[in-house]
Design a protein around this motif. Structure first.
Motif, PDB file in Angstrom:
ATOM      1  N   GLY A 152      15.314   0.791   0.244  1.00 20.59           N
ATOM      2  CA  GLY A 152      14.117  -0.023   0.056  1.00 20.59           C
ATOM      3  C   GLY A 152      14.277  -1.299   0.863  1.00 20.59           C
ATOM      4  N   PRO A 153      13.347  -2.228   0.719  1.00 19.92           N
ATOM      5  CA  PRO A 153      13.420  -3.481   1.477  1.00 19.92           C
ATOM      6  C   PRO A 153      14.461  -4.437   0.916  1.00 19.92           C
ATOM      7  N   GLU A 154      14.645  -5.560   1.598  1.00 16.92           N
ATOM      8  CA  GLU A 154      15.586  -6.572   1.148  1.00 16.92           C
ATOM      9  C   GLU A 154      15.129  -7.202  -0.169  1.00 16.92           C
ATOM     10  N   ALA A 155      16.086  -7.701  -0.933  1.00 12.54           N
ATOM     11  CA  ALA A 155      15.792  -8.312  -2.233  1.00 12.54           C
ATOM     12  C   ALA A 155      14.791  -9.461  -2.107  1.00 12.54           C
ATOM     13  N   LYS A 156      14.926 -10.266  -1.063  1.00 13.84           N
ATOM     14  CA  LYS A 156      14.048 -11.432  -0.909  1.00 13.84           C
ATOM     15  C   LYS A 156      12.595 -11.017  -0.687  1.00 13.84           C
ATOM     16  N   VAL A 157      12.390  -9.884  -0.035  1.00 12.97           N
ATOM     17  CA  VAL A 157      11.036  -9.383   0.199  1.00 12.97           C
ATOM     18  C   VAL A 157      10.449  -8.819  -1.094  1.00 12.97           C
ATOM     19  N   ILE A 158      11.274  -8.101  -1.857  1.00  7.80           N
ATOM     20  CA  ILE A 158      10.824  -7.589  -3.163  1.00  7.80           C
ATOM     21  C   ILE A 158      10.412  -8.742  -4.060  1.00  7.80           C
ATOM     22  N   GLU A 159      11.220  -9.794  -4.070  1.00  3.10           N
ATOM     23  CA  GLU A 159      10.916 -10.965  -4.903  1.00  3.10           C
ATOM     24  C   GLU A 159       9.624 -11.632  -4.463  1.00  3.10           C
ATOM     25  N   LEU A 160       9.423 -11.772  -3.164  1.00  2.00           N
ATOM     26  CA  LEU A 160       8.209 -12.404  -2.646  1.00  2.00           C
ATOM     27  C   LEU A 160       6.966 -11.622  -3.042  1.00  2.00           C
ATOM     28  N   MET A 161       6.997 -10.306  -2.859  1.00  2.81           N
ATOM     29  CA  MET A 161       5.826  -9.481  -3.178  1.00  2.81           C
ATOM     30  C   MET A 161       5.684  -9.232  -4.674  1.00  2.81           C
ATOM     31  N   GLY A 162       6.751  -9.466  -5.436  1.00  3.98           N
ATOM     32  CA  GLY A 162       6.679  -9.315  -6.886  1.00  3.98           C
ATOM     33  C   GLY A 162       5.913 -10.425  -7.558  1.00  3.98           C
ATOM     34  N   SER A 163       5.734 -11.525  -6.857  1.00  3.61           N
ATOM     35  CA  SER A 163       4.921 -12.633  -7.368  1.00  3.61           C
ATOM     36  C   SER A 163       3.556 -12.551  -6.710  1.00  3.61           C
TER      37      SER A 163
ATOM     38  N   VAL B 209      10.359  10.420   1.924  1.00  6.31           N
ATOM     39  CA  VAL B 209      11.699  10.161   1.392  1.00  6.31           C
ATOM     40  C   VAL B 209      12.719  10.220   2.521  1.00  6.31           C
ATOM     41  N   GLU B 210      12.571  11.176   3.404  1.00  2.78           N
ATOM     42  CA  GLU B 210      13.456  11.260   4.559  1.00  2.78           C
ATOM     43  C   GLU B 210      13.311  10.018   5.434  1.00  2.78           C
ATOM     44  N   LEU B 211      12.073   9.553   5.617  1.00  6.08           N
ATOM     45  CA  LEU B 211      11.837   8.349   6.412  1.00  6.08           C
ATOM     46  C   LEU B 211      12.465   7.131   5.744  1.00  6.08           C
ATOM     47  N   GLN B 212      12.339   7.038   4.420  1.00 11.82           N
ATOM     48  CA  GLN B 212      12.995   5.951   3.678  1.00 11.82           C
ATOM     49  C   GLN B 212      14.492   5.916   3.944  1.00 11.82           C
ATOM     50  N   ILE B 213      15.121   7.068   3.830  1.00 12.32           N
ATOM     51  CA  ILE B 213      16.574   7.155   4.019  1.00 12.32           C
ATOM     52  C   ILE B 213      16.943   6.804   5.459  1.00 12.32           C
ATOM     53  N   HIS B 214      16.183   7.311   6.403  1.00 12.44           N
ATOM     54  CA  HIS B 214      16.405   7.019   7.821  1.00 12.44           C
ATOM     55  C   HIS B 214      16.366   5.509   8.083  1.00 12.44           C
TER      56      HIS B 214
ATOM     57  N   PHE C 125     -13.114  -5.748   2.307  1.00 10.07           N
ATOM     58  CA  PHE C 125     -11.872  -5.420   1.605  1.00 10.07           C
ATOM     59  C   PHE C 125     -10.993  -6.650   1.448  1.00 10.07           C
ATOM     60  N   TYR C 126     -10.184  -6.618   0.354  1.00 14.11           N
ATOM     61  CA  TYR C 126      -9.322  -7.737  -0.009  1.00 14.11           C
ATOM     62  C   TYR C 126      -7.944  -7.214  -0.424  1.00 14.11           C
ATOM     63  N   PHE C 127      -6.910  -7.933  -0.016  1.00 13.57           N
ATOM     64  CA  PHE C 127      -5.546  -7.599  -0.431  1.00 13.57           C
ATOM     65  C   PHE C 127      -5.409  -7.722  -1.944  1.00 13.57           C
ATOM     66  N   LEU C 128      -4.802  -6.718  -2.551  1.00 16.36           N
ATOM     67  CA  LEU C 128      -4.583  -6.716  -3.993  1.00 16.36           C
ATOM     68  C   LEU C 128      -3.117  -6.977  -4.322  1.00 16.36           C
ATOM     69  N   GLU C 129      -2.226  -6.170  -3.755  1.00 17.38           N
ATOM     70  CA  GLU C 129      -0.794  -6.338  -3.965  1.00 17.38           C
ATOM     71  C   GLU C 129      -0.045  -5.426  -3.004  1.00 17.38           C
ATOM     72  N   MET C 130       1.260  -5.625  -2.933  1.00 14.23           N
ATOM     73  CA  MET C 130       2.097  -4.717  -2.160  1.00 14.23           C
ATOM     74  C   MET C 130       3.129  -4.077  -3.069  1.00 14.23           C
ATOM     75  N   ASN C 131       3.269  -2.758  -2.957  1.00 15.23           N
ATOM     76  CA  ASN C 131       4.300  -2.033  -3.683  1.00 15.23           C
ATOM     77  C   ASN C 131       5.449  -1.761  -2.729  1.00 15.23           C
ATOM     78  N   THR C 132       6.602  -2.347  -3.030  1.00 15.06           N
ATOM     79  CA  THR C 132       7.755  -2.298  -2.132  1.00 15.06           C
ATOM     80  C   THR C 132       8.648  -1.106  -2.451  1.00 15.06           C
ATOM     81  N   ARG C 133       8.051   0.052  -2.571  1.00 14.51           N
ATOM     82  CA  ARG C 133       8.767   1.258  -3.007  1.00 14.51           C
ATOM     83  C   ARG C 133       7.946   2.474  -2.622  1.00 14.51           C
ATOM     84  N   LEU C 134       8.436   3.630  -2.974  1.00 15.84           N
ATOM     85  CA  LEU C 134       7.697   4.878  -2.842  1.00 15.84           C
ATOM     86  C   LEU C 134       6.636   4.928  -3.940  1.00 15.84           C
ATOM     87  N   GLN C 135       5.452   5.445  -3.614  1.00 16.36           N
ATOM     88  CA  GLN C 135       4.376   5.559  -4.600  1.00 16.36           C
ATOM     89  C   GLN C 135       4.376   6.944  -5.249  1.00 16.36           C
TER      90      GLN C 135
END
Length: 444
Positions: free
Chosen positions: A106-117, A311-316, A286-296
């Protein structure tokens, strides 16, 4: 670059099985973790190794990040895939993986934290030129401040938890009295559920469409989109049926939306697979709602139209390898639909745990299921037991194929929402593609 040879799956159910499937294709060893309730689950048997993680309650097993880290360390895994839900968007978990020298898929912790707010996410997207819903970008300190801000924005408004997600932490308010009534309760609920009581206000968009864009990016900033998913069939802000492409968009609007999603992902230095979610008003703004920093959950419809194993792309990408696709190499072919099959009463939506006494499933469609005949559906976790995915040459054929598949199910021992899914697919409003997020609540 670092090759992943052994991967721990910090999740359960159908997504654990989905990850195992790709890992087997790639020759990667898999390590499953399981709670008391999941001791006999199919994903536990399918993994190369399986380790007990704790009691049935999620907070004592799948949500206990130190237990997960300990199992990973003891079994010398190279990487951890968080799936969706549980710890997948927990920046502390991603950070602990980094500290232990374990690759976090997944992405870096700092990016997850930023998009989590949601408050921080709104601000950074505005800076990038991504349209956001009109509202108040700061945390509301008091009900008095909320009333003052609301009077300037104008009702109706959505009172939202900054750390909310999955349809939780939101309240629609039509006037000052309603805002006064729910403010303290919503703040306390946000603190209890998410550990963050910060609230903000957004304008209420009447009858919106919920459309999201799948993006992927490598560590060098090479970012692509894999088109959009239409996710407007929802109950209680939870998705039920998803499809791709969206018949609401023409090619010009699709290109504008997808390029906006790429712009937002580049702004935050995103690296991995992720999803930018948007809502559309009736005038197709259209308007931005949120970002999900994971697989949907709904990633299979994108796989259906593009042929890309996400999933293969994620691992790559987690192996710090360059983006394997150029934008013009990613094509959308045909139409895909996913239905979420849940063990719940189709009328009340109440969960229906129990033993699956009989399970006959359709053939010639993709089934991402967590259970087999004789398995127990636990009351401790989400009621979704699987997903049905069809891919056909066009939308009309995809609807017909999905209806045929749903009619072939024969499940005994638990109630399911399959009658509701059939009702949705047969409805003229759905078949005409003229539905919004209010479709399901007005269905009956």
């Amino acid at each position: 670059m670092a090759n992943i040879n052994k991967l721990l799956i910090a999740n359960r159910g159908e997504i654990a099985l989905r990850i195992i499937k790709t890992c087997k294709k790639l020759g990667i060893q898999t390590v499953a973790i399981f709670s008391d309730a999941d001791a006999d689950a199919p994903f536990v048997k399918m993994a190369d190794e399986s380790h007990h993680i704790g009691e049935s309650q999620a907070k004592k097993s799948y949500l206990d990040l130190e237990k997960v880290i300990r199992v990973a360390r003891e079994n010398q895994v190279d990487a951890i895939h968080p799936g969706y839900g549980f710890l997948s968007e927990n920046p502390c978990f991603a950070k602990r993986c980094e500290e232990e020298g374990i690759i976090f898929v997944g992405p870096e912790a700092k990016v997850i934290e930023l998009m989590g707010s949601k408050i921080k996410a709104r601000k950074v997207m505005k800076e990038a030129g991504v349209p956001v819903i009109p509202g108040w970008d700061g945390a509301l300190d008091s009900v008095e401040q909320a009333i003052d801000v609301a009077s300037r924005l104008g009702y109706p408004l959505m009172l939202k938890a900054s750390a909310g997600g999955g349809g939780m932490g939101m309240q629609l308010v039509h006037n000052e009295q309603e805002l006064t009534k729910v403010f303290t309760r919503t703040k306390q609920s946000a603190e209890s559920y998410f550990g963050d009581g910060s609230l903000f206000l957004e304008k209420w968009i009447e009858g919106p469409r919920h459309i999201e864009v799948q993006i992927a990016a490598d560590g060098e900033g090479n970012t692509v989109h894999l088109f959009e998913r239409e996710c407007s069939v929802q109950r209680r802000n939870q998705k039920v049926v998803e499809e791709s492409l969206s018949c609401f968009l023409d090619e010009e609007l699709r290109e504008k939306l997808c390029q906006t999603a790429v712009l937002g992902a580049k702004k935050i230095g995103y690296s991995s697979v992720g999803t930018m979610e948007f809502i559309f008003d009736e005038d197709k703004n259209f308007y931005f709602l949120e970002m999900n920093t994971r697989l949907q959950v709904e990633h299979p419809v994108t796989e259906g139209i593009t042929g890309v194993d996400l999933v293969e792309l994620q691992i790559h990408l987690a192996e710090n390898k360059p983006m394997p696709y150029k934008q013009d190499e990613i094509k959308a072919k045909g139409h895909a639909i996913e239905c979420r099959v849940c063990a719940e009463d189709p009328e009340t939506f109440m969960p229906s745990p129990g033993k699956i006494e009989k399970l006959l499933t359709p053939v010639h469609v993709r089934l991402d299921f967590a259970v087999t005949e004789g398995d127990m559906v636990s009351p401790f976790y989400d009621s979704m037991i699987g997903k049905v995915i069809v891919h056909e040459g066009d939308r009309e054929k995809a609807i017909a194929s999905m209806l045929d598949a749903l009619e072939q199910f024969d499940i005994e021992g638990v109630k399911t929402n399959i009658p509701l899914l059939i009702q949705i697919l047969e409805h003229k409003q759905f078949q005409d593609g003229e539905y919004t997020t209010h479709f399901l609540q007005n269905l009956k």
